[in-house]
Design a protein around this motif. Structure first.
Motif, PDB file in Angstrom:
ATOM      1  N   PRO A 134       3.056   4.267  28.081  1.00 38.34           N
ATOM      2  CA  PRO A 134       4.025   4.894  27.181  1.00 38.34           C
ATOM      3  C   PRO A 134       4.742   6.054  27.838  1.00 38.34           C
ATOM      4  CG  PRO A 134       1.778   5.298  26.419  1.00 38.34           C
ATOM      5  CD  PRO A 134       1.697   4.436  27.639  1.00 38.34           C
ATOM      6  N   ARG A 135       5.985   6.226  27.454  1.00 43.04           N
ATOM      7  CA  ARG A 135       6.805   7.312  27.992  1.00 43.04           C
ATOM      8  C   ARG A 135       6.429   8.607  27.291  1.00 43.04           C
ATOM      9  NH1 ARG A 135      11.474   7.863  30.840  1.00 43.04           N
ATOM     10  NH2 ARG A 135      12.721   9.647  30.258  1.00 43.04           N
ATOM     11  N   GLU A 136       6.133   9.660  28.043  1.00 39.03           N
ATOM     12  CA  GLU A 136       5.705  10.940  27.483  1.00 39.03           C
ATOM     13  C   GLU A 136       6.846  11.929  27.286  1.00 39.03           C
ATOM     14  OE1 GLU A 136       2.671  11.891  26.346  1.00 39.03           O
ATOM     15  OE2 GLU A 136       2.050   9.840  26.687  1.00 39.03           O
ATOM     16  N   GLY A 137       7.890  11.820  28.049  1.00 38.98           N
ATOM     17  CA  GLY A 137       8.969  12.790  27.976  1.00 38.98           C
ATOM     18  C   GLY A 137      10.217  12.214  27.335  1.00 38.98           C
ATOM     19  N   PRO A 138      11.283  12.999  27.348  1.00 43.07           N
ATOM     20  CA  PRO A 138      12.524  12.563  26.727  1.00 43.07           C
ATOM     21  C   PRO A 138      13.311  11.599  27.607  1.00 43.07           C
ATOM     22  CG  PRO A 138      12.825  14.706  27.696  1.00 43.07           C
ATOM     23  CD  PRO A 138      11.365  14.364  27.860  1.00 43.07           C
ATOM     24  N   LEU A 139      14.266  10.941  26.989  1.00 39.62           N
ATOM     25  CA  LEU A 139      15.223  10.116  27.693  1.00 39.62           C
ATOM     26  C   LEU A 139      16.455  10.981  27.915  1.00 39.62           C
ATOM     27  CD1 LEU A 139      16.277   7.375  28.717  1.00 39.62           C
ATOM     28  CD2 LEU A 139      17.013   6.930  26.372  1.00 39.62           C
TER      29      LEU A 139
ATOM     30  N   VAL B 216      21.948  15.378  27.528  1.00 36.07           N
ATOM     31  CA  VAL B 216      21.271  15.284  26.239  1.00 36.07           C
ATOM     32  C   VAL B 216      19.871  14.716  26.452  1.00 36.07           C
ATOM     33  CG1 VAL B 216      21.373  14.236  23.947  1.00 36.07           C
ATOM     34  CG2 VAL B 216      23.478  14.893  25.099  1.00 36.07           C
ATOM     35  N   ALA B 217      18.877  15.318  25.782  1.00 40.18           N
ATOM     36  CA  ALA B 217      17.495  14.836  25.848  1.00 40.18           C
ATOM     37  C   ALA B 217      17.144  14.202  24.513  1.00 40.18           C
ATOM     38  CB  ALA B 217      16.552  15.985  26.158  1.00 40.18           C
ATOM     39  N   LEU B 218      16.930  12.877  24.518  1.00 35.26           N
ATOM     40  CA  LEU B 218      16.553  12.157  23.307  1.00 35.26           C
ATOM     41  C   LEU B 218      15.042  12.033  23.229  1.00 35.26           C
ATOM     42  CD1 LEU B 218      19.179   9.271  23.351  1.00 35.26           C
ATOM     43  CD2 LEU B 218      19.170  11.304  21.903  1.00 35.26           C
TER      44      LEU B 218
ATOM     45  N   SER C 158       9.343  15.441  17.696  1.00 35.45           N
ATOM     46  CA  SER C 158      10.321  16.523  17.654  1.00 35.45           C
ATOM     47  C   SER C 158      10.699  16.894  16.219  1.00 35.45           C
ATOM     48  CB  SER C 158      11.585  16.107  18.409  1.00 35.45           C
ATOM     49  OG  SER C 158      12.584  17.090  18.266  1.00 35.45           O
ATOM     50  N   ARG C 159      10.774  18.176  15.948  1.00 34.49           N
ATOM     51  CA  ARG C 159      11.254  18.640  14.643  1.00 34.49           C
ATOM     52  C   ARG C 159      12.762  18.510  14.545  1.00 34.49           C
ATOM     53  NH1 ARG C 159       7.402  23.496  15.258  1.00 34.49           N
ATOM     54  NH2 ARG C 159       5.522  22.639  14.330  1.00 34.49           N
TER      55      ARG C 159
ATOM     56  N   CYS D 166      15.209  16.009  21.591  1.00 37.64           N
ATOM     57  CA  CYS D 166      13.914  16.496  22.082  1.00 37.64           C
ATOM     58  C   CYS D 166      13.822  18.016  21.935  1.00 37.64           C
ATOM     59  CB  CYS D 166      13.740  16.111  23.540  1.00 37.64           C
ATOM     60  SG  CYS D 166      12.191  16.667  24.251  1.00 37.64           S
ATOM     61  N   ASP D 167      12.692  18.493  21.414  1.00 43.83           N
ATOM     62  CA  ASP D 167      12.425  19.938  21.363  1.00 43.83           C
ATOM     63  C   ASP D 167      11.180  20.291  22.171  1.00 43.83           C
ATOM     64  OD1 ASP D 167      10.284  19.130  19.819  1.00 43.83           O
ATOM     65  OD2 ASP D 167      10.890  20.219  18.035  1.00 43.83           O
TER      66      ASP D 167
END
Length: 54
Positions: free
Chosen positions: A2-7, A30-32, A38-39, A44-45
């Motif tokens: 699984p991907r842990e960070g943003p796209l 942009v970080a998705l 994410s709130r 992504c936050d």
């Protein structure tokens, strides 16, 4: 695995959410959020960082 960070995407970006609404970002990068913690979803936050890796 699984991907842990943003796209990361080049902006501007418009995203259609499951309920049919759209949200936009005019930033140059942009970080998705991929983990859905994410709130500010779909943006992504960095909530993915708070998860302990055990």
């Amino acid at each position: 695995m699984p991907r842990e960070g943003p796209l990361l995407m080049d902006g501007p970006v418009e995203v259609e959410l499951q309920d049919g609404t759209t949200t936009t970002s005019d930033r140059f990068r942009v970080a998705l959020c991929m983990c859905r913690r994410s709130r500010r979803y779909p943006w992504c936050d960095t909530s993915h960082r708070s998860r302990s890796r055990g």
